[in-house]
Design a protein around this motif. Structure first.
Motif, PDB file in Angstrom:
ATOM      1  N   MET A  17       0.219 -25.459 -35.584  1.00 32.97           N
ATOM      2  CA  MET A  17      -0.226 -24.091 -35.823  1.00 32.97           C
ATOM      3  C   MET A  17       0.535 -23.481 -37.008  1.00 32.97           C
ATOM      4  O   MET A  17      -0.036 -22.741 -37.824  1.00 32.97           O
ATOM      5  N   SER A  18       1.843 -23.825 -37.075  1.00 32.20           N
ATOM      6  CA  SER A  18       2.634 -23.310 -38.203  1.00 32.20           C
ATOM      7  C   SER A  18       2.113 -23.854 -39.531  1.00 32.20           C
ATOM      8  O   SER A  18       1.971 -23.119 -40.514  1.00 32.20           O
ATOM      9  N   ASN A  19       1.807 -25.153 -39.553  1.00 35.10           N
ATOM     10  CA  ASN A  19       1.236 -25.766 -40.776  1.00 35.10           C
ATOM     11  C   ASN A  19      -0.112 -25.147 -41.109  1.00 35.10           C
ATOM     12  O   ASN A  19      -0.441 -24.906 -42.272  1.00 35.10           O
ATOM     13  N   ASN A  20      -0.891 -24.903 -40.075  1.00 31.13           N
ATOM     14  CA  ASN A  20      -2.221 -24.318 -40.267  1.00 31.13           C
ATOM     15  C   ASN A  20      -2.110 -22.938 -40.888  1.00 31.13           C
ATOM     16  O   ASN A  20      -2.852 -22.591 -41.821  1.00 31.13           O
ATOM     17  N   GLN A  25      -2.393 -19.379 -45.581  1.00 34.44           N
ATOM     18  CA  GLN A  25      -1.733 -18.482 -46.530  1.00 34.44           C
ATOM     19  C   GLN A  25      -1.867 -19.004 -47.966  1.00 34.44           C
ATOM     20  O   GLN A  25      -2.113 -18.234 -48.901  1.00 34.44           O
ATOM     21  N   SER A  26      -1.712 -20.335 -48.128  1.00 32.17           N
ATOM     22  CA  SER A  26      -1.858 -20.946 -49.468  1.00 32.17           C
ATOM     23  C   SER A  26      -3.268 -20.748 -50.001  1.00 32.17           C
ATOM     24  O   SER A  26      -3.479 -20.411 -51.175  1.00 32.17           O
ATOM     25  N   SER A 476     -10.781 -22.095 -37.434  1.00 34.35           N
ATOM     26  CA  SER A 476     -11.339 -22.746 -36.233  1.00 34.35           C
ATOM     27  C   SER A 476     -10.296 -23.651 -35.586  1.00 34.35           C
ATOM     28  O   SER A 476     -10.125 -23.662 -34.356  1.00 34.35           O
ATOM     29  N   GLU A 477      -9.586 -24.412 -36.418  1.00 34.47           N
ATOM     30  CA  GLU A 477      -8.540 -25.275 -35.899  1.00 34.47           C
ATOM     31  C   GLU A 477      -7.436 -24.445 -35.260  1.00 34.47           C
ATOM     32  O   GLU A 477      -6.892 -24.797 -34.190  1.00 34.47           O
ATOM     33  N   HIS A 478      -7.109 -23.340 -35.905  1.00 37.35           N
ATOM     34  CA  HIS A 478      -6.049 -22.473 -35.373  1.00 37.35           C
ATOM     35  C   HIS A 478      -6.464 -21.887 -34.033  1.00 37.35           C
ATOM     36  O   HIS A 478      -5.656 -21.815 -33.075  1.00 37.35           O
ATOM     37  N   THR A 479      -7.730 -21.504 -33.890  1.00 37.02           N
ATOM     38  CA  THR A 479      -8.227 -20.933 -32.634  1.00 37.02           C
ATOM     39  C   THR A 479      -8.165 -21.974 -31.527  1.00 37.02           C
ATOM     40  O   THR A 479      -7.736 -21.688 -30.375  1.00 37.02           O
TER      41      THR A 479
END
Length: 505
Positions: A17-20, A25-26, A476-479
């Motif tokens: 989640m942190s990477n996501n 942000q990037s 979507s991945e984060h959710t």
């Protein structure tokens, strides 16, 4: 073991989640940079829409005006501007900026305009050299004009032959000298000074005129003017000047000629004793004291082979003395120099017409070009000249470069002037003040900017869509990860709570 696995899974999801979130942000930053690029490209496009360039009117295609970008060559060429203006470019020291071709022609001419023209393929000779009689007459008249302009004419008002005397009339160019001159004057234009010596010592001698028909003297123009007779009454009489009276205020009255002030006509008796009327009348004195009258100015000198003398229509007998003199330039004004150069040009063209070694026949006469080059020649003489090579440039490509020309003019390195017929010289002008120069919308630059704008914006829009898709995927991945994270957190929480209950029991 189950609780440990859940905790490991939770940590893994947390890391993902942190990477996501970092990736989101990037991507968000990338979208912001796209927005900045879009603003910059839009500003550049708007600036290009306002871009202008300096052009000069070159002519018309029907009713449509045609313009060309200002370059050195376009502006200073012969007849390249619709207004007919001739422009000149000087550097900030006042020297004329010219092409290498003009500089080389000027060096070869060494102050001679005719040679300068020849180097450029032109001549100021405008006569038809194939028509001998006409050509010689035109040459004769050209030299007459020059000689008169420097005070060398064939009529001696004092009846003397001294070179210091003031002359009126015209000198005669000697023909028949195929090399322009003979002996010591070989190859040099000459004129013949013909002096008519009256065989009657009591009568004055004079410089004689000459044309294709031979020698002649000019008759004095007959004039009508008021005078006071012996009774004091004012009357109108007819007068002329004899050869000895020319140059004085004395006149001889013609008692057998009348003048009608209403019709402005003279009435006189001709050689057939007939009354003739004429608006112009000329006279010369006969040996018997009467006047020889004619409507023409000439008084022909007829040659007598038996005596070797000449007899005039007025009845006097003369001997003729000729002297060939070199036609050196003796003037001091530009007009005198122009007359001399023109007379020299047509004389050389005439006498070289049958010379196979001469290149004069390859030269072109063009009145506009001659005038154009004359104006430049005078400026190079009076102001000096320079070339791009002297200014450190390796070639002359800048003479065709609009941007270079405009920058040089705006920076003050070069200054602009045009030939004014009213001022009879070049007068200064500027890009913004000259009526033939206009600042127009730069359509080519605008079209280029539009193409670049469209291409750049299409690329930005495509990248923006990719970033949006990437963000949607990341969200979507984060959710999904957040849902799994929440579920694992509940499981771990229940397991912890259950363990506490067991140990407390």
């Amino acid at each position: 073991m189950g609780m440990a696995a859940s905790q490991a899974r939770l940590l893994s999801i947390t890391a993902r989640m942190s990477n996501n979130e970092f990736e989101q942000q990037s991507v968000a930053y990338s979208k912001q940079r796209l927005s900045d690029d879009s603003g910059r490209i839009n500003d550049e496009y708007l600036e290009a829409l306002n871009k202008t360039k300096y052009q000069v009117l070159t002519g018309y295609n029907g009713t449509e005006a045609c313009y060309a970008d200002i370059t050195y060559n376009q502006l200073t060429g012969c007849n390249t501007v619709a207004s007919g203006k001739q422009y000149l470019v000087k550097d900030n020291s006042g020297k004329v900026l010219v092409s290498n071709a003009l500089a080389n022609a000027f060096k070869a001419g060494n102050g001679d305009f005719n040679i300068f023209l020849k180097q450029l393929g032109y001549t100021q000779s405008d006569i038809d050299t194939s028509k001998t009689g006409t050509a010689e007459e035109e040459i004769h008249e050209a030299w007459d004009k020059y000689l008169n302009s420097v005070g060398k004419s064939i009529y001696d008002v004092n009846g003397n032959t001294s070179e210091s005397d003031d002359y009126e009339g015209e000198h005669i160019l000697g023909f028949g000298y195929k090399s322009l001159g003979t002996g010591q004057l070989n190859g040099i234009p000459t004129y013949s000074s013909a002096y008519a010596v009256n065989q009657n010592p009591a009568q004055p001698s004079f410089y004689a005129y000459k044309d294709d028909e031979g020698y002649y003297t000019n008759r004095s123009a007959v004039v009508a003017k008021n005078y006071t007779d012996s009774t004091g009454e004012t009357k109108t009489g007819v007068f002329y000047q004899t050869a000895s009276q020319v140059g004085t205020k004395d006149y001889t009255q013609l008692l057998d000629v009348t003048y009608d002030a209403t019709t402005k006509m003279f009435t006189y008796l001709n050689d057939k004793n007939e009354k003739v009327q004429s608006s112009t009348l000329y006279a010369s004195q006969k040996p018997d004291g009467t006047a020889a009258l004619s409507e023409t100015q000439k008084d022909r000198l007829s040659y007598d082979r038996s005596t070797g003398l000449y007899t005039s229509d007025s009845g006097y007998t003369y001997s003729i003395k000729e002297e060939n003199k070199p036609l050196n330039y003796d003037g001091t004004t530009q007009t005198q120099r122009d007359l001399y150069d023109y007379a020299t040009a047509i004389t050389e063209a005439y006498f070289n017409k049958d010379n196979k070694a001469s290149t004069d026949k390859d030269l072109t006469y063009d009145a506009q070009q001659v005038s154009y080059y004359r104006n430049i020649f005078y400026q190079m003489q009076s102001c000096g000249y320079t070339t791009l090579e002297e200014k450190g440039y390796t070639n002359e490509t800048n003479l065709k470069d609009s941007t270079w020309m405009i920058n040089q003019l705006k920076s003050g390195n070069l200054v602009l002037s045009y030939y004014s017929t009213a001022e009879k010289g070049f007068v200064g002008t500027t890009l913004d003040d000259d009526e033939s120069i206009t600042e127009k919308e730069d359509k080519s630059a605008i079209a280029k900017a539009e193409q670049e704008y469209t291409t750049a914006m299409d690329k930005i829009e495509s990248q923006d869509k990719q970033f949006d898709m990437q963000l949607n995927k990341l969200e979507s991945e984060h959710t999904a990860m957040q849902t799994e994270y929440d579920q694992l957190a509940k499981v771990i929480s229940k397991n912890v709570e259950k363990s506490f209950n067991i140990f407390n029991a």
